[in-house]
Design an enzyme around this catalytic site. Structure first.
Site, PDB file in Angstrom:
ATOM      1  N   ARG A 105      18.076  -2.395   9.765  1.00 18.84           N
ATOM      2  CA  ARG A 105      17.873  -1.950   8.257  1.00 18.84           C
ATOM      3  C   ARG A 105      17.627  -3.338   7.416  1.00 18.84           C
ATOM      4  O   ARG A 105      16.952  -3.182   6.610  1.00 18.84           O
ATOM      5  CB  ARG A 105      18.804  -1.036   7.677  1.00 18.84           C
ATOM      6  CG  ARG A 105      18.315  -0.642   6.123  1.00 18.84           C
ATOM      7  CD  ARG A 105      19.272   0.502   5.646  1.00 18.84           C
ATOM      8  NE  ARG A 105      20.504   0.290   5.918  1.00 18.84           N
ATOM      9  CZ  ARG A 105      21.244  -0.389   5.099  1.00 18.84           C
ATOM     10  NH1 ARG A 105      20.755  -1.101   3.889  1.00 18.84           N
ATOM     11  NH2 ARG A 105      22.629  -0.594   5.146  1.00 18.84           N
ATOM     12  N   LYS A 129      -3.428   1.564   8.579  1.00 25.35           N
ATOM     13  CA  LYS A 129      -4.778   1.434   8.799  1.00 25.35           C
ATOM     14  C   LYS A 129      -5.318   0.555   9.653  1.00 25.35           C
ATOM     15  O   LYS A 129      -5.076   0.415  10.630  1.00 25.35           O
ATOM     16  CB  LYS A 129      -5.648   1.290   7.199  1.00 25.35           C
ATOM     17  CG  LYS A 129      -4.783   2.035   6.068  1.00 25.35           C
ATOM     18  CD  LYS A 129      -4.903   3.785   6.278  1.00 25.35           C
ATOM     19  CE  LYS A 129      -4.141   4.521   5.364  1.00 25.35           C
ATOM     20  NZ  LYS A 129      -4.114   4.140   4.064  1.00 25.35           N
ATOM     21  N   ASP A 176      -3.785  -5.014  -2.925  1.00 23.82           N
ATOM     22  CA  ASP A 176      -3.742  -4.208  -1.971  1.00 23.82           C
ATOM     23  C   ASP A 176      -5.032  -4.576  -1.052  1.00 23.82           C
ATOM     24  O   ASP A 176      -6.182  -4.359  -1.441  1.00 23.82           O
ATOM     25  CB  ASP A 176      -3.825  -2.840  -2.350  1.00 23.82           C
ATOM     26  CG  ASP A 176      -3.704  -1.724  -1.213  1.00 23.82           C
ATOM     27  OD1 ASP A 176      -4.149  -1.974   0.183  1.00 23.82           O
ATOM     28  OD2 ASP A 176      -3.320  -0.662  -1.319  1.00 23.82           O
ATOM     29  N   TYR A 213      -5.413   3.903  -4.488  1.00 19.91           N
ATOM     30  CA  TYR A 213      -4.907   4.901  -3.532  1.00 19.91           C
ATOM     31  C   TYR A 213      -4.299   5.876  -4.353  1.00 19.91           C
ATOM     32  O   TYR A 213      -3.445   5.594  -5.470  1.00 19.91           O
ATOM     33  CB  TYR A 213      -4.199   4.156  -2.441  1.00 19.91           C
ATOM     34  CG  TYR A 213      -3.628   5.150  -1.357  1.00 19.91           C
ATOM     35  CD1 TYR A 213      -4.427   5.676  -0.502  1.00 19.91           C
ATOM     36  CD2 TYR A 213      -2.191   5.451  -1.448  1.00 19.91           C
ATOM     37  CE1 TYR A 213      -3.904   6.523   0.632  1.00 19.91           C
ATOM     38  CE2 TYR A 213      -1.605   6.460  -0.461  1.00 19.91           C
ATOM     39  CZ  TYR A 213      -2.680   6.976   0.482  1.00 19.91           C
ATOM     40  OH  TYR A 213      -2.069   7.810   1.324  1.00 19.91           O
TER      41      TYR A 213
END
Ligand SMILES: *Cc1c(COP(=O)(O)O)cnc(C)c1O
Length: 391
Positions: free
Chosen positions: A58, A209, A184, A112
């Site tokens: 983690r 993507k 982005d 987005y």
């Protein structure tokens, strides 16, 4: 003599990989949650940062995850990277690490849907307000910035109108006002655009993507100088936004073919966009690679390739446009992008479904607007499919 610098394809294949003690040709999958130490001393050396080592997944202290981060940092020309469980996890952690209550963000152009919701509805509850500018209002950037503006955020090309935003120009204004430029870069991919080299401070991707590229993983990444990446790390750690090692392994596998895939998608999209721009039933084609497209000149300056995403406006109402979409056979109707397969979506049914008609008009989201993500199929087949669907 200057040292030879490897190109992007070489970095995709070899960058950041670790050697496998068993001699495996690539970085192995370490899906372990925890790592053992020969002594308490050795454990403390890692916990207290004297020795770089593996500790707990983690935290990101896992060899498979670190290899994915090194590869992505190299591809974007950044010092450091952090991978996340999704693109939204990456964005949320970056905003939370850079802003506290009372701070301000400026968001330029269409972004987005999840990003918009986070900035518009969720961060204000923590005292972080965002001013939204349309791409056409970019001249007002300096005027809307305050001494509490920490971030200027945008995507380029934007979704779904493929608006091209001048990264260097925005970064200059942001810097002059003491704010970070955060880009982005999901739509362009690191193959087609390098925001850090143009003056951006942080780059974010939804690795779901183009970087994943096969529509079979969900992830995100933030890349930039270590001084900006280090403060994001505790947010990822304590919000528990870690990318799973299995996903990091898949991502490494995918990125090795990134340049080959994206260059084919660039070529396919150029051919498809040129076909669409001659079709009598199409009113407008949005693609940075078309010479008469508004963003073409800036795109030529700041992009190495024009990308695999196109949108176009069909000369018909929402239902007639849906019928065209429904007749497509090679392009699947799906909300995502960047995969090996062609995908199609009508933004008013997906990304911009929740928006009022007035807001859509203001943002130039036409009922006849269709967005396509060109896959790796033969361009002639993609064109033939569009031709039959357009009737
Ligand atoms: C998909 C996408 C995101 C969100 O990524 P997830 O991996 O779905 O969380 C953010 N920005 C852009 C441009 C995207 O296309």
């Amino acid at each position: 003599m200057q040292e030879h610098q490897p190109g992007p394809s070489t970095l995709c294949v070899h960058g950041g990989e670790t050697t496998d003690p068993q001699g495996g040709i690539h970085t192995p999958l370490y899906n372990h949650s925890t790592f053992a130490f020969p002594s308490t001393r050795a454990l403390l050396d890692v916990v207290e940062g004297r020795v770089e080592g593996n500790l707990y997944t983690r935290y990101g202290l896992n060899p498979t995850i670190k290899a994915a981060e090194r590869k992505l940092a190299l591809l974007e020309g950044g010092e450091a990277a952090l991978v996340f469980s999704s693109g939204m996890a990456a964005e949320a952690a970056a905003f939370l690490a850079c802003c506290k209550s009372g701070d301000h963000i400026v968001c330029i152009g269409d972004v987005y849907g999840g990003t918009f919701e986070l900035l518009e509805s969720q961060l204000p509850g923590l005292g972080i307000e965002t001013t939204f500018l349309l791409g056409s209002e970019i001249g007002r950037l300096a005027e809307v910035m305050t001494e509490r503006t920490r971030i200027v955020f945008f995507e380029t090309p934007t979704n779904p109108n493929m608006e091209v935003i001048d990264i260097a120009a925005v970064a200059q204004v942001a810097k002059a006002h003491g704010a970070l430029t955060v880009v982005d870069n999901t739509f362009a991919s690191p193959v087609n655009q390098s925001p850090l080299a143009l003056g951006a401070d942080l780059v974010i991707h939804s690795t779901t993507k183009y970087l994943g590229g096969h529509s079979d993983l969900t992830g995100g990444v933030v890349i930039g100088p270590r001084a900006l990446i280090d403060p994001i790390w505790p947010w990822r750690k304590n919000l528990g936004q870690m990318m799973a090692p299995e996903v990091a392994f898949l991502l490494l596998r995918s990125v090795r073919t990134l340049t080959v895939r994206v260059r084919q998608q660039n070529a396919n999209a150029q051919a498809v966009a040129e076909f669409l721009s001659t079709h009598p039933k199409i009113k407008r084609v949005n693609y940075p690679g078309l010479p008469d497209f508004a963003g073409h000149d800036v795109a030529r300056r700041q992009m190495h390739g024009f990308g695999g995403m196109i949108s176009f406006v069909f000369d018909g109402d929402a239902d007639a446009t849906a019928a065209v979409v429904d007749r497509l056979k090679l392009f699947s109707i799906a909300a995502s992008l960047g995969g090996v397969e062609g995908l199609v979506t009508q933004p008013i049914t997906t990304t911009h479904h929740g928006m009022t008609p007035e807001e859509r008009r203001r943002r130039g989201i036409d009922d006849g607007l269709v967005r396509i993500s060109c896959g790796l199929e033969d361009a002639e087949d993609l064109i033939a499919d569009l031709q039959q669907a357009l009737g």
